[in-house]
Motif scaffolding. Sequence first.
Motif, PDB file in Angstrom:
ATOM      1  N   GLU A  20       3.960   0.032  38.803  1.00 61.91           N
ATOM      2  CA  GLU A  20       2.688   0.711  38.582  1.00 61.91           C
ATOM      3  C   GLU A  20       2.922   1.866  37.597  1.00 61.91           C
ATOM      4  N   TYR A  21       3.140   1.513  36.335  1.00 61.34           N
ATOM      5  CA  TYR A  21       3.603   2.485  35.345  1.00 61.34           C
ATOM      6  C   TYR A  21       2.579   3.560  35.020  1.00 61.34           C
ATOM      7  N   GLU A  22       1.315   3.209  34.946  1.00 65.66           N
ATOM      8  CA  GLU A  22       0.300   4.221  34.631  1.00 65.66           C
ATOM      9  C   GLU A  22       0.246   5.288  35.720  1.00 65.66           C
ATOM     10  N   LYS A  23       0.285   4.855  36.976  1.00 67.12           N
ATOM     11  CA  LYS A  23       0.298   5.787  38.098  1.00 67.12           C
ATOM     12  C   LYS A  23       1.585   6.624  38.065  1.00 67.12           C
ATOM     13  N   ALA A  24       2.683   5.977  37.726  1.00 71.90           N
ATOM     14  CA  ALA A  24       3.968   6.679  37.652  1.00 71.90           C
ATOM     15  C   ALA A  24       3.924   7.775  36.591  1.00 71.90           C
ATOM     16  N   ILE A  25       3.304   7.485  35.446  1.00 69.71           N
ATOM     17  CA  ILE A  25       3.196   8.479  34.372  1.00 69.71           C
ATOM     18  C   ILE A  25       2.377   9.679  34.828  1.00 69.71           C
ATOM     19  N   VAL A  26       1.273   9.413  35.509  1.00 71.33           N
ATOM     20  CA  VAL A  26       0.419  10.507  35.994  1.00 71.33           C
ATOM     21  C   VAL A  26       1.212  11.431  36.903  1.00 71.33           C
ATOM     22  N   HIS A  27       1.954  10.865  37.847  1.00 66.95           N
ATOM     23  CA  HIS A  27       2.726  11.705  38.778  1.00 66.95           C
ATOM     24  C   HIS A  27       3.881  12.413  38.063  1.00 66.95           C
ATOM     25  N   ALA A  28       4.514  11.754  37.105  1.00 67.42           N
ATOM     26  CA  ALA A  28       5.597  12.415  36.366  1.00 67.42           C
ATOM     27  C   ALA A  28       5.052  13.614  35.593  1.00 67.42           C
ATOM     28  N   ARG A  29       3.896  13.458  34.986  1.00 69.99           N
ATOM     29  CA  ARG A  29       3.289  14.573  34.251  1.00 69.99           C
ATOM     30  C   ARG A  29       2.884  15.707  35.194  1.00 69.99           C
ATOM     31  N   GLN A  30       2.375  15.344  36.371  1.00 74.47           N
ATOM     32  CA  GLN A  30       2.031  16.372  37.356  1.00 74.47           C
ATOM     33  C   GLN A  30       3.292  17.115  37.817  1.00 74.47           C
ATOM     34  N   SER A  31       4.385  16.384  37.940  1.00 73.20           N
ATOM     35  CA  SER A  31       5.652  17.011  38.301  1.00 73.20           C
ATOM     36  C   SER A  31       6.053  18.029  37.246  1.00 73.20           C
ATOM     37  N   LEU A  32       5.894  17.645  35.983  1.00 74.99           N
ATOM     38  CA  LEU A  32       6.247  18.564  34.891  1.00 74.99           C
ATOM     39  C   LEU A  32       5.254  19.725  34.790  1.00 74.99           C
ATOM     40  N   ALA A  33       4.018  19.508  35.220  1.00 74.97           N
ATOM     41  CA  ALA A  33       3.052  20.620  35.264  1.00 74.97           C
ATOM     42  C   ALA A  33       3.495  21.653  36.298  1.00 74.97           C
ATOM     43  N   GLY A  34       4.117  21.176  37.367  1.00 80.62           N
ATOM     44  CA  GLY A  34       4.614  22.081  38.409  1.00 80.62           C
ATOM     45  C   GLY A  34       5.932  22.735  38.045  1.00 80.62           C
ATOM     46  N   ASP A  35       6.734  22.070  37.204  1.00 79.17           N
ATOM     47  CA  ASP A  35       8.036  22.610  36.783  1.00 79.17           C
ATOM     48  C   ASP A  35       8.385  22.000  35.430  1.00 79.17           C
ATOM     49  N   SER A  36       8.050  22.714  34.381  1.00 79.67           N
ATOM     50  CA  SER A  36       8.231  22.184  33.020  1.00 79.67           C
ATOM     51  C   SER A  36       9.691  22.072  32.600  1.00 79.67           C
ATOM     52  N   GLN A  37      10.608  22.599  33.400  1.00 78.83           N
ATOM     53  CA  GLN A  37      12.037  22.544  33.081  1.00 78.83           C
ATOM     54  C   GLN A  37      12.775  21.514  33.927  1.00 78.83           C
ATOM     55  N   ASN A  38      12.055  20.653  34.616  1.00 83.01           N
ATOM     56  CA  ASN A  38      12.635  19.691  35.545  1.00 83.01           C
ATOM     57  C   ASN A  38      13.171  18.476  34.786  1.00 83.01           C
ATOM     58  N   THR A  39      14.459  18.470  34.504  1.00 81.62           N
ATOM     59  CA  THR A  39      15.049  17.364  33.739  1.00 81.62           C
ATOM     60  C   THR A  39      15.033  16.050  34.522  1.00 81.62           C
ATOM     61  N   THR A  40      15.004  16.124  35.838  1.00 83.14           N
ATOM     62  CA  THR A  40      14.904  14.906  36.642  1.00 83.14           C
ATOM     63  C   THR A  40      13.563  14.229  36.391  1.00 83.14           C
ATOM     64  N   ALA A  41      12.502  15.011  36.308  1.00 85.17           N
ATOM     65  CA  ALA A  41      11.177  14.447  36.018  1.00 85.17           C
ATOM     66  C   ALA A  41      11.127  13.894  34.598  1.00 85.17           C
ATOM     67  N   TYR A  42      11.760  14.594  33.653  1.00 84.87           N
ATOM     68  CA  TYR A  42      11.822  14.084  32.280  1.00 84.87           C
ATOM     69  C   TYR A  42      12.563  12.749  32.240  1.00 84.87           C
ATOM     70  N   SER A  43      13.668  12.673  32.963  1.00 81.66           N
ATOM     71  CA  SER A  43      14.449  11.442  32.996  1.00 81.66           C
ATOM     72  C   SER A  43      13.618  10.298  33.565  1.00 81.66           C
ATOM     73  N   ASN A  44      12.902  10.579  34.629  1.00 81.67           N
ATOM     74  CA  ASN A  44      12.044   9.575  35.236  1.00 81.67           C
ATOM     75  C   ASN A  44      10.955   9.131  34.260  1.00 81.67           C
ATOM     76  N   LEU A  45      10.313  10.087  33.582  1.00 83.70           N
ATOM     77  CA  LEU A  45       9.256   9.766  32.627  1.00 83.70           C
ATOM     78  C   LEU A  45       9.813   8.908  31.483  1.00 83.70           C
ATOM     79  N   ALA A  46      10.991   9.262  30.997  1.00 81.31           N
ATOM     80  CA  ALA A  46      11.615   8.471  29.931  1.00 81.31           C
ATOM     81  C   ALA A  46      11.903   7.052  30.410  1.00 81.31           C
ATOM     82  N   LEU A  47      12.358   6.924  31.639  1.00 77.26           N
ATOM     83  CA  LEU A  47      12.654   5.602  32.190  1.00 77.26           C
ATOM     84  C   LEU A  47      11.375   4.759  32.325  1.00 77.26           C
TER      85      LEU A  47
END
Length: 182
Positions: free
Chosen positions: A79-106
């Motif tokens: 469910e990639y579209e849903k995954a992108i939404v949550h990854a972006r929300q994660s980065l909205a909560g912590d813009s320095q979260n490299t784990t969220a960036y890694s997940n978004l890139a994946l």
Amino acid sequence: NRGVIAEKQGDKAKAREYYEKADSVSKKLGAPAVNLGMMSLSEGKSDDAFEYFQAAIGKDKYNPQAHNNLSVLARRQGEYEKAIVHARQSLAGDSQNTTAYSNLALIYYKMGYNDVAKLVVLNALQISEENADVWNTFGLVELANNDVTMAIRHFEKAAQLNPNHVQALMNLGAITLSVRDY
């Protein structure tokens, strides 16, 4: 905090008890629900984990850990579209979260958007070069772009940062087998 300590000491029952108590008392703190969700994931109960992560967001709208975990669950289900939404929300909560960036890139890599995935990885590396998952994803992107030499370097960097990084080691092994360099 007592739950975290109990969990680190290996007393999962006590940790769960403390997390549940903190979760029931706090109206705005999402961390106890995230911790309960992570415990559920480790027990193979992804449906329970999903509910805990949702509860964490109900208390803390931009909880980066809850959103990233929901993103990972959605990505694993395709469910990639849903995954992108949550990854972006994660980065909205912590813009320095490299784990969220890694997940978004994946996620972008899985969707076949290798150029976008590479941009996300490069953003993560500007924040920190110490996340093995970022380097592993970078290797996957380079491999998809037919740059085997760079892919190997990135997988090796991931393995250097985390010698037990199974995916990076498997990726290196797969490349080695494909060129029959035993």
